[in-house]
Design a protein around this motif. Structure first.
Motif, short mmCIF file in Angstrom:
data_model
loop_
_atom_site.label_atom_id
_atom_site.label_comp_id
_atom_site.label_asym_id
_atom_site.label_seq_id
_atom_site.Cartn_x
_atom_site.Cartn_y
_atom_site.Cartn_z
N LEU A 171 33.30 36.51 31.64
CA LEU A 171 34.52 35.75 31.44
C LEU A 171 34.95 35.07 32.73
CD1 LEU A 171 36.64 38.33 29.38
CD2 LEU A 171 35.30 36.42 28.47
N ILE A 172 35.53 33.89 32.59
CA ILE A 172 36.14 33.18 33.70
C ILE A 172 37.56 32.80 33.28
CG2 ILE A 172 33.99 32.35 34.69
CD1 ILE A 172 36.20 29.89 32.84
N ASP A 214 28.94 26.40 30.90
CA ASP A 214 29.41 26.09 29.55
C ASP A 214 30.19 27.30 29.04
OD1 ASP A 214 28.55 23.52 29.19
OD2 ASP A 214 26.77 24.03 28.02
N CYS A 215 31.40 27.08 28.57
CA CYS A 215 32.28 28.19 28.18
C CYS A 215 32.97 27.91 26.85
CB CYS A 215 33.36 28.41 29.25
SG CYS A 215 32.73 28.56 30.94
N ALA A 216 33.32 28.99 26.17
CA ALA A 216 34.12 28.91 24.95
C ALA A 216 35.47 29.57 25.24
CB ALA A 216 33.43 29.61 23.79
N VAL A 268 41.46 31.81 29.46
CA VAL A 268 40.34 32.74 29.63
C VAL A 268 39.20 32.27 28.73
CG1 VAL A 268 39.55 35.13 29.43
CG2 VAL A 268 41.91 34.64 30.15
N ALA A 269 38.01 32.13 29.29
CA ALA A 269 36.88 31.60 28.53
C ALA A 269 35.63 32.43 28.76
CB ALA A 269 36.62 30.14 28.91
N ARG A 270 34.82 32.53 27.71
CA ARG A 270 33.55 33.27 27.79
C ARG A 270 32.43 32.31 28.20
NH1 ARG A 270 31.23 37.98 24.99
NH2 ARG A 270 33.33 38.30 24.14
N VAL A 271 31.63 32.72 29.18
CA VAL A 271 30.53 31.90 29.65
C VAL A 271 29.35 32.02 28.69
CG1 VAL A 271 28.91 31.46 31.54
CG2 VAL A 271 31.26 32.17 32.05
#
Length: 213
Positions: free
Chosen positions: A96-97, A164-166, A180-183
């Protein structure tokens, strides 16, 4: 990217990033902005008043990198982006980022509309790219070369890396939202040193900084 609380709010809500009007500080030495301003304390030593200018000045002593967050709007098929220096890794498992976006940003709703957003880690040679991404309105990709990430978003030529993140969550926090995004995928891209933001100016490890006029 630990958040850089010394940010000035740029036109498109990107935190702490200089406008196109800048001046260079010789040898990377930061310029004094006046005598220290003590914070008034209330009961139990807690602050009862905190001047926003002083807040930015003091927290500006924490250096950050700078990223460009990009995506292609699924509605009109055009690329959109914004710059931010409030970027950090959050978790390894899951990967996560996080980054912060101002509520006033006009670009984030366009970027957020994509299923995948792409974080570009900017190089020290990309000061002009950062300023362009931080501007409000207009075609932010005019004159910029880029290729598509696996998620279909712009990876800017010269960027050090891309992710690339969701988006998984958005948390309101004062005048910003913490994203907060998942890589999903990531890779290195170009070589070189990072673009560093410190005390209101740009720079690198060896070079001087550029401070807004």
């Amino acid at each position: 990217m630990s958040t850089h609380a010394a940010r000035l709010i740029a036109p498109d809500g990107c935190r702490g990033l200089p406008t196109p009007h800048q001046r260079r500080i010789r040898n990377g030495a930061a310029m004094a902005t006046g005598p220290a301003q003590p914070v008034q304390s209330g009961q139990n030593g807690q602050s009862s008043r905190l001047d926003s200018r002083r807040f930015r000045q003091v927290l500006g002593r924490f250096a950050t990198g700078v990223v460009a967050i990009t995506a292609v709007d699924p509605v009109d098929g055009r690329p959109y982006g914004l710059a931010a220096n409030s970027f950090t890794s959050v978790s390894l498992d899951p990967p996560l980022i996080a980054f912060c976006v101002a509520h006033t940003s006009s670009s984030w709703p366009k970027v957020r509309g994509a299923k995948v957003v792409t974080v570009n880690v900017l190089a020290e040679t990309q000061q002009a790219v950062c300023v362009q991404m931080a501007a409000k309105g207009g075609d932010k990709f005019a004159g910029l070369a880029w290729t598509g990430s696996p998620g279909g978003n712009p990876v800017l030529d010269g960027a050090l890396a891309w992710l690339d993140c969701a988006v998984e969550a958005e948390h309101p926090a004062g005048d910003h939202v913490i994203v907060v995004a998942r890589v999903l995928q990531l890779d290195t891209h170009a070589d070189g040193g990072p673009l560093v933001f410190f005390r209101g100016g740009y720079g690198g490890f060896a070079g001087g900084f550029v401070e807004p006029a």
